[in-house]
Write an enzyme that holds these catalytic residues in place. Structure first.
Site, PDB file in Angstrom:
ATOM      1  N   ASP A  41     109.481  15.574  89.238  1.00  0.00           N
ATOM      2  CA  ASP A  41     109.623  15.697  90.686  1.00  0.00           C
ATOM      3  C   ASP A  41     110.162  14.374  91.212  1.00  0.00           C
ATOM      4  OD1 ASP A  41     108.662  17.867  92.817  1.00  0.00           O
ATOM      5  OD2 ASP A  41     108.445  15.882  93.730  1.00  0.00           O
ATOM      6  N   TYR A 160     122.746  25.988 102.108  1.00  0.00           N
ATOM      7  CA  TYR A 160     121.751  26.580 101.231  1.00  0.00           C
ATOM      8  C   TYR A 160     122.288  27.845 100.575  1.00  0.00           C
ATOM      9  CZ  TYR A 160     117.369  28.686  99.664  1.00  0.00           C
ATOM     10  OH  TYR A 160     116.385  29.262  98.907  1.00  0.00           O
ATOM     11  N   LYS A 164     123.072  28.226  96.523  1.00  0.00           N
ATOM     12  CA  LYS A 164     122.332  29.186  95.704  1.00  0.00           C
ATOM     13  C   LYS A 164     123.269  30.238  95.109  1.00  0.00           C
ATOM     14  CE  LYS A 164     118.103  27.601  96.065  1.00  0.00           C
ATOM     15  NZ  LYS A 164     117.338  27.131  94.894  1.00  0.00           N
TER      16      LYS A 164
END
Length: 245
Positions: A41, A160, A164
């Site tokens: 992360d 976005y 994607k």
């Protein structure tokens, strides 16, 4: 914690974006299933927390802070996984970000950031991990995409949606090129998943409810297992029937 399980004992997995939400659930599910997990992360505290959660359930895990959109940091992540556990069998590209807003006012920085986090990171990780997996006889890559643009664009957030959709294209191309090397590549495409920001929004799917991160993790586990050995190049909607409405 997902109730679905497979036996991944002896496998090593990297999960990017593992510090929260879907990435966290996938990392926990892999650890519960016996895999040794490199918990990646950008936020080191979140990586350490999820790593401890895996250790607390008797799993094996190592935290590794890195920006998955940085190719050099990705290289270090992959080498750390090999140094720690010896091999690399599974990669989950769960690192992601969202920025909404209407297209006429969409900021260039936001556009580039969506591409870097949602698409570039998966490319760098898949490319570098693919080289390792090819040398080791094969492996599995699963990308966490979205139903946004596959097939349902959302109200706003062009960066976005485009990133994607690009991730699904990357999935299919990687699957085609990596198949002769023994590497399977698939994507899961979550619909509306319950979290603190969306749980009060009316759901728009056939089941009339929100999904959970654990339900996404269950599909990922299946794709990582031998039961899915004849599945590659697929983008699987996990959306309660949203995509058919």
């Amino acid at each position: 914690m997902t109730s679905f399980s497979v036996d991944l004992t002896g496998k090593t997995a990297i999960v990017t974006g593992a510090g929260a939400d879907v990435g966290r659930s996938i990392a926990l599910a892999l650890g519960q299933s016996g895999a040794s997990v490199m918990v990646n992360d950008l936020n080191p505290d979140r990586a350490e927390k999820v790593t401890q959660e895996i250790l607390d359930i008797g799993g094996k895990a190592t935290a590794w802070q890195a920006d998955a959109s940085n190719r050099f940091q990705v290289g270090s992540l992959i080498e750390a996984a090999r140094d720690t556990y010896g091999h690399l069998h599974i990669v989950i590209n769960a690192a992601g970000a969202f920025k909404g807003g209407p297209m006429p006012k969409y900021d260039e920085w936001d556009w580039r950031r969506m591409m870097e986090v949602n698409l570039n990171s998966a490319f760098f990780v898949s490319q570098l991990a693919g080289r390792v997996m090819a040398d080791e006889g094969g492996g599995v890559i699963v990308n966490v995409a979205s139903t946004a643009g596959h097939p349902n664009p959302i109200t706003d957030g062009v960066g976005y949606v485009a990133s994607k959709a690009g991730l699904i294209g990357l999935t299919k191309q990687c699957a085609r090129e990596f198949a002769p090397l023994g590497i399977r590549v698939n994507a899961v495409c979550p619909g509306h998943i319950a979290n603190g920001e969306t749980a009060t929004t009316p759901p728009t799917n056939a089941q009339a409810r929100y999904g959970t991160p654990d339900e996404i993790a269950s599909v990922v586990l299946f794709l990582c297992s031998e039961a899915a050995r004849f599945i590659t190049g697929q983008a699987i909607n996990v959306d309660g029937g949203e995509s058919m409405l």
